[in-house]
Write an enzyme that holds these catalytic residues in place. Structure first.
Site, PDB file in Angstrom:
ATOM      1  N   GLU A  64      22.866  45.754  52.459  1.00  0.00           N
ATOM      2  CA  GLU A  64      24.064  46.209  51.741  1.00  0.00           C
ATOM      3  C   GLU A  64      24.454  45.170  50.695  1.00  0.00           C
ATOM      4  O   GLU A  64      24.228  43.973  50.898  1.00  0.00           O
ATOM      5  CB  GLU A  64      25.231  46.364  52.723  1.00  0.00           C
ATOM      6  CG  GLU A  64      25.422  47.762  53.275  1.00  0.00           C
ATOM      7  CD  GLU A  64      26.045  48.713  52.263  1.00  0.00           C
ATOM      8  OE1 GLU A  64      25.866  48.516  51.043  1.00  0.00           O
ATOM      9  OE2 GLU A  64      26.729  49.652  52.697  1.00  0.00           O
ATOM     10  N   ASP A  65      25.067  45.631  49.606  1.00  0.00           N
ATOM     11  CA  ASP A  65      25.589  44.673  48.640  1.00  0.00           C
ATOM     12  C   ASP A  65      26.914  44.104  49.141  1.00  0.00           C
ATOM     13  O   ASP A  65      27.168  42.920  49.049  1.00  0.00           O
ATOM     14  CB  ASP A  65      25.759  45.325  47.257  1.00  0.00           C
ATOM     15  CG  ASP A  65      26.531  46.624  47.325  1.00  0.00           C
ATOM     16  OD1 ASP A  65      26.406  47.332  48.355  1.00  0.00           O
ATOM     17  OD2 ASP A  65      27.268  46.956  46.385  1.00  0.00           O
ATOM     18  N   ASP A  95      33.070  46.203  53.043  1.00  0.00           N
ATOM     19  CA  ASP A  95      34.494  46.098  52.713  1.00  0.00           C
ATOM     20  C   ASP A  95      35.278  46.607  53.927  1.00  0.00           C
ATOM     21  O   ASP A  95      35.490  45.872  54.889  1.00  0.00           O
ATOM     22  CB  ASP A  95      34.675  46.965  51.457  1.00  0.00           C
ATOM     23  CG  ASP A  95      36.006  46.814  50.770  1.00  0.00           C
ATOM     24  OD1 ASP A  95      36.944  46.387  51.431  1.00  0.00           O
ATOM     25  OD2 ASP A  95      36.108  47.136  49.581  1.00  0.00           O
ATOM     26  N   LYS A 118      33.550  41.239  52.639  1.00  0.00           N
ATOM     27  CA  LYS A 118      34.978  41.139  52.306  1.00  0.00           C
ATOM     28  C   LYS A 118      35.755  41.394  53.603  1.00  0.00           C
ATOM     29  O   LYS A 118      36.358  42.437  53.808  1.00  0.00           O
ATOM     30  CB  LYS A 118      35.350  42.184  51.241  1.00  0.00           C
ATOM     31  CG  LYS A 118      36.585  41.822  50.469  1.00  0.00           C
ATOM     32  CD  LYS A 118      37.030  42.932  49.569  1.00  0.00           C
ATOM     33  CE  LYS A 118      36.448  42.866  48.190  1.00  0.00           C
ATOM     34  NZ  LYS A 118      37.020  43.904  47.308  1.00  0.00           N
ATOM     35  N   PHE A 163      38.774  42.361  43.316  1.00  0.00           N
ATOM     36  CA  PHE A 163      37.793  43.328  42.820  1.00  0.00           C
ATOM     37  C   PHE A 163      36.589  42.540  42.315  1.00  0.00           C
ATOM     38  O   PHE A 163      36.725  41.762  41.377  1.00  0.00           O
ATOM     39  CB  PHE A 163      38.346  44.125  41.638  1.00  0.00           C
ATOM     40  CG  PHE A 163      39.419  45.098  42.028  1.00  0.00           C
ATOM     41  CD1 PHE A 163      39.107  46.200  42.814  1.00  0.00           C
ATOM     42  CD2 PHE A 163      40.717  44.942  41.583  1.00  0.00           C
ATOM     43  CE1 PHE A 163      40.095  47.107  43.169  1.00  0.00           C
ATOM     44  CE2 PHE A 163      41.703  45.842  41.940  1.00  0.00           C
ATOM     45  CZ  PHE A 163      41.389  46.923  42.736  1.00  0.00           C
ATOM     46  N   ARG A 178      27.444  46.818  36.659  1.00  0.00           N
ATOM     47  CA  ARG A 178      26.393  46.576  37.655  1.00  0.00           C
ATOM     48  C   ARG A 178      25.325  45.607  37.150  1.00  0.00           C
ATOM     49  O   ARG A 178      24.674  44.908  37.913  1.00  0.00           O
ATOM     50  CB  ARG A 178      25.685  47.888  38.014  1.00  0.00           C
ATOM     51  CG  ARG A 178      26.496  48.837  38.866  1.00  0.00           C
ATOM     52  CD  ARG A 178      25.580  49.871  39.511  1.00  0.00           C
ATOM     53  NE  ARG A 178      26.280  51.106  39.856  1.00  0.00           N
ATOM     54  CZ  ARG A 178      26.902  51.321  41.005  1.00  0.00           C
ATOM     55  NH1 ARG A 178      26.932  50.392  41.921  1.00  0.00           N
ATOM     56  NH2 ARG A 178      27.493  52.477  41.227  1.00  0.00           N
TER      57      ARG A 178
HETATM   58  C1  PRP Z   1      29.956  50.117  48.090  1.00  0.00           C
HETATM   59  C2  PRP Z   1      28.865  49.331  48.788  1.00  0.00           C
HETATM   60  C3  PRP Z   1      28.902  49.790  50.209  1.00  0.00           C
HETATM   61  C4  PRP Z   1      30.327  50.284  50.381  1.00  0.00           C
HETATM   62  C5  PRP Z   1      31.059  49.357  51.282  1.00  0.00           C
HETATM   63  O1  PRP Z   1      29.433  51.354  47.722  1.00  0.00           O
HETATM   64  O2  PRP Z   1      27.600  49.542  48.214  1.00  0.00           O
HETATM   65  O3  PRP Z   1      27.986  50.796  50.503  1.00  0.00           O
HETATM   66  O4  PRP Z   1      30.949  50.300  49.094  1.00  0.00           O
HETATM   67  O5  PRP Z   1      32.409  49.729  51.403  1.00  0.00           O
HETATM   68  P1  PRP Z   1      33.096  50.033  52.789  1.00  0.00           P
HETATM   69  O6  PRP Z   1      32.740  48.906  53.714  1.00  0.00           O
HETATM   70  O7  PRP Z   1      34.572  50.045  52.445  1.00  0.00           O
HETATM   71  O8  PRP Z   1      32.654  51.366  53.285  1.00  0.00           O
HETATM   72  P2  PRP Z   1      30.177  52.337  46.715  1.00  0.00           P
HETATM   73  O9  PRP Z   1      30.835  53.418  47.507  1.00  0.00           O
HETATM   74  O10 PRP Z   1      31.026  51.569  45.781  1.00  0.00           O
HETATM   75  O11 PRP Z   1      28.951  53.011  45.951  1.00  0.00           O
HETATM   76  P3  PRP Z   1      27.782  52.283  45.132  1.00  0.00           P
HETATM   77  O12 PRP Z   1      26.925  51.586  46.139  1.00  0.00           O
HETATM   78  O13 PRP Z   1      27.059  53.413  44.464  1.00  0.00           O
HETATM   79  O14 PRP Z   1      28.422  51.336  44.163  1.00  0.00           O
END
Ligand code: PRP
Length: 484
Positions: free
Chosen positions: A402-403, A406, A434, A455, A468
């Site tokens: 995962e990136d 949150d 986070k 953010f 990105r």
């Molecule tokens: C981001 C990230 C995770 C997720 C984490 O994805 O890549 O998958 O948020 O957030 P959480 O812990 O609150 O669930 P995003 O929905 O922004 O889509 P993306 O990967 O296409 O940017």
């Protein structure tokens, strides 16, 4: 002490009244109303037919082994929020499929909250199981103000009503499945839990409704204001109470949403502090207005959702990131020596991290990607896989990449999904954690950096689809007018 007929009612009249009500409730059970409305009508008519002071329908939550008040009639708010009903301690034999009658609720040890029952003016009660295809899914309970021996006619009547209530539950579940099947791309799997079909009639604030929708989206069970905690007493009178907005039973977590002005939060924080002192075992999170707006902004909503932003400063430089990714690759290579893990990334945030990480793992790895629906996307009601894995993961050593983690809601959903597909092992590697914003605890084996509640963008992470491609991770700030 009364029998069930009351003054001046003959047995024949009494049974005829029961038949009349059963006929009405049978129509009600298969009506198109919401489950809540149907069950509420059942509780009201049953209470009145029994000449009793109250009636409730409780649903059994197998995960927590609790009984949840779905609807009730004639019981006060404070009685309903007195605390959780432990299915084994609250007339537990109902769960064995038995009818339980209690002559004296104040002294009978099978009653979990005897003192509260006494305060509510409940003298006797009867509990009848709700059955759905051989399983007990809940209970129908009737409460009386006077001590009462329930007759065989009373029990037969209540058993029939309980059967109708179970039919109503099943009917509502089938309607839901049907609706899901009709919706495009939907993946109907199992009927929704009965308690999820019961919704509060009205939330006290729109933010609560939005939050409930978000939880629904990520398939996180919730209950609205199920319990009040007394905080201060005057003698044996409760002077101050606190009722958190939400309870998330699978996480055993209360959430208090406060969209009030920052200045007023002090009072709420005081109450929370008191609650923690008095009930240290209670796990509660306060989401302030700022937290809440940030949460919404993540999905493109709320006052910050579409704000213009600027990269204010660099949080993690490109060399810092590369150094850490090398360390993570090395750690994985050591831990998985002799094995060939499968790296699974969730699109799109992982587009920079995944290739860098895999190039730093000195083992034969394979990769796969998944994409999942997005809360901000109006088309979907709940989270679902929009791009699934290309092959089976049964028996494989899987590392979720995962990136950022949150709230943890995405990962929680994906980990459950993957765990059900029997991998040999399942771990998580995230570049960013986070932690301060976590709602759902998820196990993270490899963490690149812990980041503050800001953010963050770049290196795959976006803000409204942009940034990105930055080689570093930066902090963006909304323009001053929108940041409030
Ligand atoms: C981001 C990230 C995770 C997720 C984490 O994805 O890549 O998958 O948020 O957030 P959480 O812990 O609150 O669930 P995003 O929905 O922004 O889509 P993306 O990967 O296409 O940017």
């Amino acid at each position: 002490m009364l029998n069930s007929f009351g003054e001046g009612t003959t047995m024949g009249q009494h049974v005829a009244a029961y038949y009349q009500v059963l006929q009405e409730l049978a129509t009600e059970a298969v009506s198109g109303d919401t489950l809540r409305d149907t069950l509420a009508t059942m509780a009201k008519k049953t209470a009145s037919a029994m000449k009793s002071s109250g009636c409730s329908v409780l649903l059994f939550d197998a995960a927590s082994r609790r009984l949840l008040h779905a609807v009730s009639h004639g019981l006060s708010d404070w009685y309903l929020r007195k605390g959780f009903l432990d299915a084994d301690k609250s007339l537990g034999d109902t769960l064995e499929g038995k009818v339980v009658t209690v002559l004296d609720a104040a002294t009978d040890p099978r009653v979990q909250y005897r003192e509260m029952a006494q305060r509510q003016g409940i003298a006797s009660m009867v509990s009848v199981p709700l059955r759905q295809r051989g399983s007990i899914i809940g209970a129908l309970r009737v409460y009386t103000r006077e001590h009462r021996h329930f007759s065989t006619d009373d029990i037969a009547f209540l058993t029939a009503v309980a059967g109708l209530a179970a039919v109503a539950v099943e009917n509502a579940q089938l309607r839901e499945l049907e609706a899901a099947r009709d919706a495009m791309f939907s993946q109907p799997d199992v009927p929704r839990l009965a308690q999820d079909l019961i919704r509060p009639i009205s939330f006290s604030h729109p933010s609560e409704e939005e939050f409930a929708r978000l939880l629904d989206f990520y398939k996180i069970q919730w209950m609205y204001e199920p319990r009040s905690f007394p905080l201060e007493w005057d003698g044996d009178k409760v002077k101050e109470m606190f009722t958190p907005d939400f309870y998330l039973p699978e996480l055993d977590l209360y959430v208090e949403l406060t969209t009030m002005k920052q200045e007023l939060i002090r009072e709420k924080t005081r109450k929370l502090r008191r609650l923690k002192e008095l009930y240290p075992e209670v796990n509660i999170k306060l989401l302030t207005k700022r937290d809440y707006h940030r949460l919404l902004a993540k999905y493109g909503y709320g006052p910050l959702g579409r704000a213009e932003v600027n990269v204010e400063r660099i949080l993690l430089s490109a060399p810092q990131i590369q150094r850490r990714v090398r360390q993570l690759g090395k750690a994985i290579s050591g831990d998985y020596a002799g094995r060939s893990p499968l790296l699974i990334g969730i699109l799109k945030g992982v587009v920079c991290f995944m290739p860098d990480l895999m190039r730093n793992i000195s083992l034969p790895v394979s990769v796969d990607f998944m994409a999942i629906s997005y809360y901000g996307d109006q088309e979907t009601e709940s989270v679902r896989i929009i791009k699934d894995l290309d092959r089976s993961i049964a028996g494989l050593d899987v590392i979720m990449v995962e990136d950022i983690v949150d709230t943890g809601m995405t990962l929680n959903y994906v980990l459950h999904y993957l765990a059900a597909r029997n991998p040999a092992s399942l771990e998580v590697c995230t570049l960013l954690d986070k932690r301060v914003r976590r709602l759902v605890d998820v196990p993270l084996k490899y963490i690149g950096f812990e980041v503050p509640d800001e953010f963050v963008v770049g290196y795959g992470l976006d803000y409204n689809g942009e940034f990105r491609n930055l080689p570093f991770i930066g902090i963006v700030t909304p323009s001053p007018t929108e940041a409030k």
